[in-house]
Write a protein that holds these residues in place. Sequence first.
Motif, PDB file in Angstrom:
ATOM      1  N   GLU A  89       0.839  -1.192   0.000  1.00 17.33           N
ATOM      2  CA  GLU A  89       0.000   0.000   0.000  1.00 17.33           C
ATOM      3  C   GLU A  89       0.875   1.244   0.000  1.00 17.33           C
ATOM      4  N   ALA A  90       0.358   2.306  -0.596  1.00 13.69           N
ATOM      5  CA  ALA A  90       1.087   3.572  -0.613  1.00 13.69           C
ATOM      6  C   ALA A  90       1.087   4.149   0.801  1.00 13.69           C
ATOM      7  N   PRO A  91       2.179   4.815   1.198  1.00  8.87           N
ATOM      8  CA  PRO A  91       2.209   5.410   2.538  1.00  8.87           C
ATOM      9  C   PRO A  91       1.177   6.519   2.649  1.00  8.87           C
ATOM     10  N   LYS A  92       0.615   6.651   3.836  1.00 10.04           N
ATOM     11  CA  LYS A  92      -0.400   7.667   4.069  1.00 10.04           C
ATOM     12  C   LYS A  92       0.285   8.982   4.433  1.00 10.04           C
ATOM     13  N   VAL A  93      -0.131  10.053   3.787  1.00 11.95           N
ATOM     14  CA  VAL A  93       0.454  11.368   3.998  1.00 11.95           C
ATOM     15  C   VAL A  93      -0.574  12.227   4.716  1.00 11.95           C
ATOM     16  N   ALA A  94      -0.145  12.851   5.805  1.00 13.83           N
ATOM     17  CA  ALA A  94      -1.048  13.723   6.559  1.00 13.83           C
ATOM     18  C   ALA A  94      -1.296  14.995   5.756  1.00 13.83           C
ATOM     19  N   GLU A  95      -2.550  15.435   5.744  1.00 11.96           N
ATOM     20  CA  GLU A  95      -2.895  16.640   5.006  1.00 11.96           C
ATOM     21  C   GLU A  95      -2.791  17.856   5.910  1.00 11.96           C
ATOM     22  N   LEU A  96      -2.306  18.956   5.358  1.00  8.84           N
ATOM     23  CA  LEU A  96      -2.217  20.213   6.091  1.00  8.84           C
ATOM     24  C   LEU A  96      -3.532  20.957   5.953  1.00  8.84           C
ATOM     25  N   PRO A  97      -3.923  21.736   6.987  1.00  6.36           N
ATOM     26  CA  PRO A  97      -5.169  22.495   6.863  1.00  6.36           C
ATOM     27  C   PRO A  97      -5.012  23.577   5.790  1.00  6.36           C
ATOM     28  N   ALA A  98      -6.103  23.879   5.144  1.00 13.23           N
ATOM     29  CA  ALA A  98      -6.075  24.893   4.093  1.00 13.23           C
ATOM     30  C   ALA A  98      -5.824  26.265   4.728  1.00 13.23           C
ATOM     31  N   PRO A  99      -4.999  27.104   4.105  1.00 12.97           N
ATOM     32  CA  PRO A  99      -4.734  28.431   4.672  1.00 12.97           C
ATOM     33  C   PRO A  99      -5.991  29.299   4.595  1.00 12.97           C
ATOM     34  N   GLU A 100      -6.120  30.165   5.601  1.00 11.12           N
ATOM     35  CA  GLU A 100      -7.284  31.048   5.621  1.00 11.12           C
ATOM     36  C   GLU A 100      -7.111  32.132   4.561  1.00 11.12           C
TER      37      GLU A 100
END
Length: 162
Positions: A89-100
């Motif tokens: 399986e592909a490694p899971k990458v944490a998503e960054l919050p969208a900038p305001e």
Amino acid sequence: MIYEYKVIPAPTRGQKAKGIKGPDGRFANALEIEMNRLGADGWEYLRADTLPNEERSGLTGSSTSYRSVLVFRRTKAGDVAVFQPETLEAPKVAELPAPEAKPVAPATKAEPEDTTAPEVALVLEDGDKTGASAEKDPDESESVDDVNVALKKRVETLEQSK
């Protein structure tokens, strides 16, 4: 694939077992026991054959009798065609919050737009730089998780400084 074969004589007598009645059932039980014994060692049942066998009879004579044999096969050890690689399986990458979104002041005069991409450098807590302007040691590699953690920290410090 490369196979190796095993040929054994077919049983000539049935084998008794609890709940099995009659000569046909005992004979089938004897076949089943042989097949399961060889199957546990990796042999796959292929077929049963009846083949002629010439035997001596008396001093000068010969006679032909027919023998039943069971043929088994299995893949030869070390055959590379048997190798089946697994897909990971592909490694899971944490998503960054969208900038305001920040309100943009209207432009007073038309200025040519800068189309060059700004250089981005991330300064970690220990003072090391990462990003487009940082020089990287070719022997040193960072994991995706380390970069994500560093980016999250940088976003937090930028939000606090506003």
